[in-house]
Scaffold this motif. Structure first.
Motif, PDB file in Angstrom:
ATOM      1  N   TYR A  55     -12.721  -7.177  -0.791  1.00  0.00           N
ATOM      2  CA  TYR A  55     -12.372  -6.912  -2.102  1.00  0.00           C
ATOM      3  C   TYR A  55     -12.355  -8.265  -2.907  1.00  0.00           C
ATOM      4  CZ  TYR A  55     -10.429  -2.268  -1.064  1.00  0.00           C
ATOM      5  OH  TYR A  55     -10.270  -0.849  -0.974  1.00  0.00           O
ATOM      6  N   GLU A  56     -12.499  -8.159  -3.989  1.00  0.00           N
ATOM      7  CA  GLU A  56     -12.784  -9.231  -5.098  1.00  0.00           C
ATOM      8  C   GLU A  56     -12.173  -9.037  -6.262  1.00  0.00           C
ATOM      9  OE1 GLU A  56     -16.972 -10.200  -5.472  1.00  0.00           O
ATOM     10  OE2 GLU A  56     -17.235 -10.965  -3.277  1.00  0.00           O
ATOM     11  N   LYS A  57     -11.513  -9.843  -6.933  1.00  0.00           N
ATOM     12  CA  LYS A  57     -10.675  -9.781  -8.220  1.00  0.00           C
ATOM     13  C   LYS A  57     -12.202  -9.322  -9.118  1.00  0.00           C
ATOM     14  CE  LYS A  57      -7.797 -12.415  -9.651  1.00  0.00           C
ATOM     15  NZ  LYS A  57      -6.756 -13.594 -10.085  1.00  0.00           N
ATOM     16  N   ALA A  58     -11.549  -7.942  -9.860  1.00  0.00           N
ATOM     17  CA  ALA A  58     -12.562  -7.486 -10.959  1.00  0.00           C
ATOM     18  C   ALA A  58     -12.204  -8.042 -12.482  1.00  0.00           C
ATOM     19  CB  ALA A  58     -12.759  -6.038 -10.876  1.00  0.00           C
ATOM     20  N   ASN A  59     -10.925  -7.814 -12.613  1.00  0.00           N
ATOM     21  CA  ASN A  59     -10.491  -8.302 -13.597  1.00  0.00           C
ATOM     22  C   ASN A  59      -8.885  -8.558 -13.608  1.00  0.00           C
ATOM     23  OD1 ASN A  59      -8.853  -5.752 -14.741  1.00  0.00           O
ATOM     24  ND2 ASN A  59     -11.022  -4.892 -13.963  1.00  0.00           N
ATOM     25  N   GLU A  60      -8.229  -9.260 -14.575  1.00  0.00           N
ATOM     26  CA  GLU A  60      -6.916  -9.572 -14.866  1.00  0.00           C
ATOM     27  C   GLU A  60      -6.557  -9.426 -16.516  1.00  0.00           C
ATOM     28  OE1 GLU A  60      -5.231 -12.776 -12.359  1.00  0.00           O
ATOM     29  OE2 GLU A  60      -5.219 -13.713 -14.222  1.00  0.00           O
ATOM     30  N   LYS A  61      -5.505  -8.716 -16.751  1.00  0.00           N
ATOM     31  CA  LYS A  61      -5.543  -8.767 -18.131  1.00  0.00           C
ATOM     32  C   LYS A  61      -4.021  -8.395 -18.550  1.00  0.00           C
ATOM     33  CE  LYS A  61      -7.205  -4.097 -18.269  1.00  0.00           C
ATOM     34  NZ  LYS A  61      -8.391  -3.161 -19.020  1.00  0.00           N
ATOM     35  N   GLN A  62      -3.572  -8.862 -19.966  1.00  0.00           N
ATOM     36  CA  GLN A  62      -2.314  -8.487 -20.265  1.00  0.00           C
ATOM     37  C   GLN A  62      -2.576  -7.177 -21.155  1.00  0.00           C
ATOM     38  OE1 GLN A  62      -1.306 -11.975 -22.458  1.00  0.00           O
ATOM     39  NE2 GLN A  62       0.392 -12.227 -21.158  1.00  0.00           N
ATOM     40  N   LEU A  63      -1.473  -6.106 -21.042  1.00  0.00           N
ATOM     41  CA  LEU A  63      -1.596  -4.945 -21.603  1.00  0.00           C
ATOM     42  C   LEU A  63      -0.174  -5.087 -22.624  1.00  0.00           C
ATOM     43  CD1 LEU A  63      -2.226  -2.173 -19.046  1.00  0.00           C
ATOM     44  CD2 LEU A  63      -3.901  -3.391 -20.904  1.00  0.00           C
ATOM     45  N   ASN A  64      -0.364  -5.135 -23.982  1.00  0.00           N
ATOM     46  CA  ASN A  64       0.804  -5.252 -24.906  1.00  0.00           C
ATOM     47  C   ASN A  64       0.959  -3.899 -25.456  1.00  0.00           C
ATOM     48  OD1 ASN A  64       1.074  -8.120 -24.526  1.00  0.00           O
ATOM     49  ND2 ASN A  64      -0.755  -8.294 -25.823  1.00  0.00           N
TER      50      ASN A  64
END
Length: 211
Positions: free
Chosen positions: A48-57
């Motif tokens: 498994y690899e990190k695909a995305n990382e984001k904030q949701l406001n």
């Protein structure tokens, strides 16, 4: 003495409710979650690899003391993926593991963030069943694991997903814990023909989050 006691009590109330006072008078409250991820040692060897990382406001309105006020909420979503081609079914099928952290807050003494109240079935209904390409969701198993120092029930659901005109049976794992001031949800989805359950439990146990 009575006046001093009364003054002390009023001061205590003012200190406790000062944040809500600004809210009632018109200020916008903001709540932000701390990011949740999976530790590198838990990821090691899983593919498994990190695909995305984001904030949701998001912004929601609530009524307090007869007045409507806005609340700004900042959530974090971190997603990991694994490429797992299945011969004869779908080459390049993706298994996904997602960690969501959302601030847990109260207004007028009541928990406002619905994630704090949802059980595992409700989480699946909100995050997965709402998509038109996922049908026949049913719970098939449950297992207790430890996430962020708390024992939690991981529920397993099966479902049928439509992808590029083909039907694929999938497994869905979901759990949540309250950690610090946040609610942390972990969810995994993968084709049923794969046996990713032990890997998913390992990833859940490897979730990290700053309280």
């Amino acid at each position: 003495m009575a006046r001093k006691l009364l003054a002390g009590a009023l001061l205590a109330v003012l200190v406790v409710t000062s944040g809500c006072l600004g809210f009632i008078l018109g200020d916008t409250l903001s709540y932000s979650a701390n990011k949740a991820t999976v530790a590198d040692d838990a990821l090691s060897g899983t593919d498994y690899e990190k695909a995305n990382e984001k904030q949701l406001n998001t912004k929601r309105s609530f009524e307090v003391a007869g007045e409507n006020r806005d609340v700004k909420v900042t959530n974090w979503v971190t997603q990991y993926e694994k490429s797992v081609g299945i011969s004869g079914v779908a080459e390049g099928t993706i298994a996904k593991f997602t960690v969501l952290s959302s601030p847990r807050f109260e207004l007028a003494g009541e928990s406002v963030n619905p994630l704090a109240r949802y059980n595992n079935r409700q989480l699946v209904e909100k995050f997965v069943s709402g998509y038109g390409n996922v049908k026949d969701v049913r719970e098939t198993d449950a297992r207790n694991v430890t996430m962020l120092g708390s024992e939690t029930k991981v529920s397993t659901f099966s479902a049928v997903a439509q992808s590029n005109g083909a039907s694929v049976e999938v497994n869905i794992h979901v759990t949540k814990v309250e950690h610090g001031d946040d609610v942390v949800v972990a969810m995994a989805v993968y084709p049923k023909q794969l046996d990713e359950s032990e890997t998913v439990y390992r990833l859940i146990e490897g979730v990290e989050h700053e309280a």
